[in-house]
Design a protein around this motif. Structure first.
Motif, PDB file in Angstrom:
ATOM      1  N   GLU A   1       0.811  -1.226   0.000  1.00  0.00           N
ATOM      2  CA  GLU A   1       0.000   0.000   0.000  1.00  0.00           C
ATOM      3  C   GLU A   1       0.841   1.271   0.000  1.00  0.00           C
ATOM      4  N   SER A   2       1.966   1.250   0.712  1.00  0.00           N
ATOM      5  CA  SER A   2       2.839   2.432   0.723  1.00  0.00           C
ATOM      6  C   SER A   2       3.251   2.809  -0.691  1.00  0.00           C
ATOM      7  N   SER A   3       3.570   1.793  -1.478  1.00  0.00           N
ATOM      8  CA  SER A   3       4.002   1.990  -2.853  1.00  0.00           C
ATOM      9  C   SER A   3       2.851   2.473  -3.747  1.00  0.00           C
ATOM     10  N   MET A   4       1.631   2.067  -3.419  1.00  0.00           N
ATOM     11  CA  MET A   4       0.468   2.469  -4.235  1.00  0.00           C
ATOM     12  C   MET A   4       0.196   3.976  -4.159  1.00  0.00           C
ATOM     13  N   ILE A   5       0.655   4.627  -3.094  1.00  0.00           N
ATOM     14  CA  ILE A   5       0.371   6.056  -2.915  1.00  0.00           C
ATOM     15  C   ILE A   5       1.020   6.899  -4.007  1.00  0.00           C
ATOM     16  N   VAL A   6       2.083   6.384  -4.600  1.00  0.00           N
ATOM     17  CA  VAL A   6       2.793   7.122  -5.648  1.00  0.00           C
ATOM     18  C   VAL A   6       1.853   7.540  -6.775  1.00  0.00           C
ATOM     19  N   ALA A   7       1.017   6.615  -7.239  1.00  0.00           N
ATOM     20  CA  ALA A   7       0.107   6.917  -8.351  1.00  0.00           C
ATOM     21  C   ALA A   7      -0.894   8.016  -7.960  1.00  0.00           C
ATOM     22  N   TYR A   8      -1.276   8.038  -6.693  1.00  0.00           N
ATOM     23  CA  TYR A   8      -2.170   9.104  -6.219  1.00  0.00           C
ATOM     24  C   TYR A   8      -1.445  10.448  -6.205  1.00  0.00           C
ATOM     25  N   ALA A   9      -0.177  10.429  -5.759  1.00  0.00           N
ATOM     26  CA  ALA A   9       0.600  11.669  -5.656  1.00  0.00           C
ATOM     27  C   ALA A   9       0.787  12.334  -7.016  1.00  0.00           C
ATOM     28  N   LEU A  10       0.764  11.554  -8.086  1.00  0.00           N
ATOM     29  CA  LEU A  10       0.945  12.108  -9.436  1.00  0.00           C
ATOM     30  C   LEU A  10      -0.273  12.894  -9.929  1.00  0.00           C
ATOM     31  N   GLN A  11      -1.420  12.743  -9.244  1.00  0.00           N
ATOM     32  CA  GLN A  11      -2.658  13.467  -9.622  1.00  0.00           C
ATOM     33  C   GLN A  11      -2.922  13.336 -11.126  1.00  0.00           C
ATOM     34  N   LEU A  12      -3.186  12.127 -11.519  1.00  0.00           N
ATOM     35  CA  LEU A  12      -3.294  11.797 -12.948  1.00  0.00           C
ATOM     36  C   LEU A  12      -4.644  12.178 -13.547  1.00  0.00           C
TER      37      LEU A  12
ATOM     38  N   LYS B   1      12.513  18.232 -24.688  1.00  0.00           N
ATOM     39  CA  LYS B   1      12.230  19.011 -23.472  1.00  0.00           C
ATOM     40  C   LYS B   1      10.718  19.206 -23.329  1.00  0.00           C
ATOM     41  N   GLU B   2      10.297  19.207 -22.079  1.00  0.00           N
ATOM     42  CA  GLU B   2       8.891  19.464 -21.735  1.00  0.00           C
ATOM     43  C   GLU B   2       7.924  18.570 -22.528  1.00  0.00           C
ATOM     44  N   SER B   3       8.242  17.266 -22.575  1.00  0.00           N
ATOM     45  CA  SER B   3       7.390  16.346 -23.335  1.00  0.00           C
ATOM     46  C   SER B   3       6.493  15.469 -22.457  1.00  0.00           C
ATOM     47  N   PHE B   4       6.618  15.603 -21.122  1.00  0.00           N
ATOM     48  CA  PHE B   4       5.802  14.778 -20.224  1.00  0.00           C
ATOM     49  C   PHE B   4       4.973  15.638 -19.270  1.00  0.00           C
ATOM     50  N   ASP B   5       3.721  15.208 -19.041  1.00  0.00           N
ATOM     51  CA  ASP B   5       2.847  15.893 -18.081  1.00  0.00           C
ATOM     52  C   ASP B   5       3.219  15.556 -16.641  1.00  0.00           C
ATOM     53  N   ARG B   6       3.700  14.338 -16.435  1.00  0.00           N
ATOM     54  CA  ARG B   6       4.072  13.857 -15.104  1.00  0.00           C
ATOM     55  C   ARG B   6       5.344  13.032 -15.227  1.00  0.00           C
ATOM     56  N   ILE B   7       6.194  13.126 -14.212  1.00  0.00           N
ATOM     57  CA  ILE B   7       7.395  12.288 -14.166  1.00  0.00           C
ATOM     58  C   ILE B   7       7.494  11.657 -12.778  1.00  0.00           C
ATOM     59  N   LEU B   8       7.733  10.353 -12.771  1.00  0.00           N
ATOM     60  CA  LEU B   8       7.995   9.643 -11.522  1.00  0.00           C
ATOM     61  C   LEU B   8       9.453   9.198 -11.501  1.00  0.00           C
ATOM     62  N   VAL B   9      10.145   9.545 -10.411  1.00  0.00           N
ATOM     63  CA  VAL B   9      11.480   8.999 -10.160  1.00  0.00           C
ATOM     64  C   VAL B   9      11.387   8.161  -8.886  1.00  0.00           C
ATOM     65  N   ASP B  10      11.148   6.886  -9.070  1.00  0.00           N
ATOM     66  CA  ASP B  10      11.171   5.941  -7.944  1.00  0.00           C
ATOM     67  C   ASP B  10      12.599   5.411  -7.897  1.00  0.00           C
ATOM     68  N   ALA B  11      13.430   6.135  -7.180  1.00  0.00           N
ATOM     69  CA  ALA B  11      14.882   6.034  -7.363  1.00  0.00           C
ATOM     70  C   ALA B  11      15.495   4.768  -6.767  1.00  0.00           C
ATOM     71  N   PRO B  12      16.626   4.321  -7.347  1.00  0.00           N
ATOM     72  CA  PRO B  12      17.415   3.261  -6.694  1.00  0.00           C
ATOM     73  C   PRO B  12      17.789   3.737  -5.294  1.00  0.00           C
ATOM     74  N   CYS B  13      17.625   2.875  -4.304  1.00  0.00           N
ATOM     75  CA  CYS B  13      17.874   3.323  -2.924  1.00  0.00           C
ATOM     76  C   CYS B  13      18.383   2.159  -2.084  1.00  0.00           C
ATOM     77  N   SER B  14      18.657   2.439  -0.819  1.00  0.00           N
ATOM     78  CA  SER B  14      19.201   1.421   0.091  1.00  0.00           C
ATOM     79  C   SER B  14      18.176   0.362   0.464  1.00  0.00           C
ATOM     80  N   GLY B  15      16.889   0.640   0.267  1.00  0.00           N
ATOM     81  CA  GLY B  15      15.845  -0.348   0.568  1.00  0.00           C
ATOM     82  C   GLY B  15      15.604  -0.574   2.047  1.00  0.00           C
ATOM     83  N   LEU B  16      16.037   0.368   2.890  1.00  0.00           N
ATOM     84  CA  LEU B  16      15.947   0.157   4.337  1.00  0.00           C
ATOM     85  C   LEU B  16      14.514   0.233   4.881  1.00  0.00           C
TER      86      LEU B  16
END
Length: 444
Positions: free
Chosen positions: A238-249, A320-335
Motif C-alpha cells: 500500500e505504501s508503494s500504491m500512494i505514488v500513483a495518487y501523488a501524481l494526480q493523474l 524538453k517538456e514532453s511529459f505531463d508527469r514524471i515519476l522517479v522511484d529512485a534506486p535506494c538502500s531499501g531500508l
C-alpha cells in the motif's frame, strides 16, 4: 533405491548458506527453492518462516550461541545452530526435542560423527543452562541492535535522525512478518469481484481499510492464484500504491516512469489513466524491461511503452517538456523493506547510502527538463534514510529554481503521514513498507 526428498530444515540450511556465500536476495532465492522442491501450503510457509526468521534474528542468535562455543565452527554449522535456536526461542509449535534431533541428523549427513556430537552437545547445553539474557546489555542502543538484529551503525543513525522511541518501534517491527498486499486491476474488475474470485479459489483475503483498490492476503500466496494469472491483481504494498495518487493523474496524460522495473508503479499509473495516454517506462537492464512488458501484457494494459535506457541519459532521447508527469522511484538502500528482504540490513553500509544519494540527484537533474511547465515530478524511495529522502529533495529544490514544493494529494487514510510536499511512512505506521514520497511542481 529412490532418493528421499529433502526435509524442510535441510532446504532452509541450503538457503541460508547461499544467501551468505552468493549474496543472493533472500526473497528471490526462496521463490526459486519453493519451485525447485515443489513445496506448497504448510511446507512452503514453514520454509519461509525458518529462512526469514533466522535471517531477521541473526545477531540475537549469535548473542545466544556465543557463550556455548568452545572452538571455531564451520559456517554451515553456525547456520544450523542458528536455525535450531530460532525454532526453540521464537516458534512455539515445534517441540524443542524434535528440533534438536533433526539438527543432529542433518549434522551427521552433512559432516561426520564428531560434528554431530558437537552440535548435540551445544544444543543440550543450551537446553540445560538456558540462554543468556538480553538484560545483560546495559547500553540501550546496543540492546535494540542485538535484540532486533540491526547493525549498530544503522540504529545509531536512525536514533540521530528520528529519536530513540521511533527507532526502537521500527527495529521491532522489522523482525515481524509482513502482510502480502495486492492491488486490484480496476480496469478489469471491482475489488469485491476480485475478492470473490480469490475466496472462490480458497484464499483467505480481506479488503484494506487504507486504499479502495488494496487487498490483504490472510492465508495463501496470491501470486500463485488464477486471479493473478488472469490479470485481475498485482502484488504491491500500500505504501508503494500512494505514488500513483501523488501524481494526480488525468486521462490522456503522458507520464515518464524513469526507474520503472519491475513495473508495479508503471502499471498502477496506466490503470489510473483508464488505459488512455501513455506511460513510458525506463530501465537500464533488458531483463527488467522484459518483466515490465510481461506485467503490462498480463494486466491487458496497452498504454505502456518501454525503453532500455539509463534515465540519467533521458534528455538525449526525449524532447524538453514532453511529459505531463514524471515519476522517479529512485534506486535506494531499501531500508524501508527490511521485513521483506532481511539480508539488506547486513549488506548495506553508510558509504552505500552516500553513493546512492549521488545517483538519485543525477537522475532528478537529468529528467527535470523533460517535464512540462505546471507538471508534477514525484520522487519516491523505499527507504527511511533522510540522506536519500529529505536531503535529496532539499538539494534538488535548491539547485532548480524552476521547481517548487507542491502539497501532496493523498487518500484520507494517509493524510496523517503527509507533511506538505513530503511523506515518510514507517513500517510501524500501519503495517506497510517504509516509504518516502515527495511532490514537486515545475513553475508555470
Amino acid at each position: 533405491m529412490k532418493k528421499q526428498p529433502k526435509k524442510i530444515r535441510e532446504i532452509a540450511l541450503e538457503a541460508l548458506e547461499k544467501i551468505e556465500k552468493q549474496q543472493t536476495y533472500s526473497n528471490l532465492l526462496l521463490n526459486d527453492l519453493i519451485q525447485k522442491y515443489q513445496l506448497t501450503g504448510r511446507d512452503a510457509g514453514l520454509l519461509t518462516e525458518l529462512v526469514y526468521g533466522t535471517l531477521q534474528r541473526r545477531m540475537a542468535l549469535d548473542f545466544y550461541l556465543q557463550p556455548f562455543l568452545k572452538t571455531k565452527i564451520e559456517t554451515w554449522v553456525r547456520h544450523l545452530l542458528h536455525l535450531t535456536i530460532y525454532q526453540n526461542v521464537y516458534l512455539d509449535k515445534i517441540p524443542e526435542r524434535a528440533a534438536i534431533h533433526e539438527a543432529v541428523e542433518i549434522a551427521k549427513q552433512r559432516g561426520h560423527r564428531g560434528i554431530a556430537g558437537m552440535v548435540n552437545a551445544i544444543l543440550r547445553s543450551i537446553q540445560r543452562k538456558g540462554l543468556p539474557s538480553l538484560e545483560m546489555i546495559k547500553n540501550p542502543i546496543e540492546k535494540i541492535a542485538i535484540a532486533t538484529s540491526h547493525p549498530q551503525w544503522l540504529v545509531d543513525r536512525w536514533v540521530e535522525q528520528y529519536g530513540y522511541e521511533k527507532t526502537a518501534a521500527m527495529c521491532e517491527k522489522n523482525v515481524t512478518a509482513p502482510t502480502q498486499t495486492a492491488r486490484v486491476n480496476t480496469t478489469k474488475a471491482t475489488r469485491k469481484e476480485v475478492v470473490d474470485l480469490l475466496r472462490g479459489e480458497g484464499y483467505q483475503v480481506e479488503e484494506s481499510p487504507m486504499l479502495e483498490e488494496a487487498i490483504h492476503a490472510i492465508k495463501g500466496n496470491l501470486a500463485y492464484s488464477q486471479a493473478y494469472r488472469e490479470g485481475f491483481l498485482t502484488i504491491q504494498d500500500e505504501s508503494s500504491m500512494i505514488v500513483a495518487y501523488a501524481l494526480q493523474l488525468d486521462k490522456n496524460q503522458s507520464v515518464l516512469d524513469a526507474c520503472a522495473a519491475p513495473g508495479g508503479k508503471a502499471t498502477h499509473i496506466a490503470e489510473k489513466l483508464h488505459c488512455t495516454g501513455n506511460v513510458t517506462a525506463l530501465d537500464i537492464h533488458e531483463h527488467k524491461i522484459k518483466l515490465i512488458r510481461q506485467q503490462a501484457e498480463r494486466l491487458d494494459l496497452s498504454n505502456i511503452s518501454t525503453k532500455i535506457l539509463d534515465s540519467r541519459n533521458a534528455a538525449e532521447h526525449f524532447a524538453k517538456e514532453s511529459f505531463d508527469r514524471i515519476l522517479v522511484d529512485a534506486p535506494c538502500s531499501g531500508l524501508g523493506v527490511i521485513r521483506r528482504k532481511p539480508d539488506i540490513k547486513y549488506t548495506k553500509s553508510q558509504q552505500d547510502i552516500t553513493s546512492l544519494q549521488k545517483v538519485q540527484l543525477s537522475i532528478l537533474d537529468a529528467v527535470a527538463p523533460l517535464l512540462k511547465k505546471g507538471g508534477l515530478l514525484v520522487y519516491s524511495t523505499c527507504t527511511v534514510d533522510k540522506l536519500e529522502n529529505d536531503a535529496v529533495v532539499s538539494h534538488f529544490l535548491h539547485n532548480h529554481s524552476d521547481f517548487e514544493a507542491y502539497d501532496l494529494q493523498v487518500p484520507a487514510a494517509f493524510i496523517p503521514f503527509a507533511a506538505g510536499h513530503i511523506m515518510q511512512i514507517f513500517p510501524q505506521d500501519f503495517n506497510g513498507d517504509g516509504f518516502f514520497i515527495s511532490s514537486l511542481r515545475k513553475k508555470v
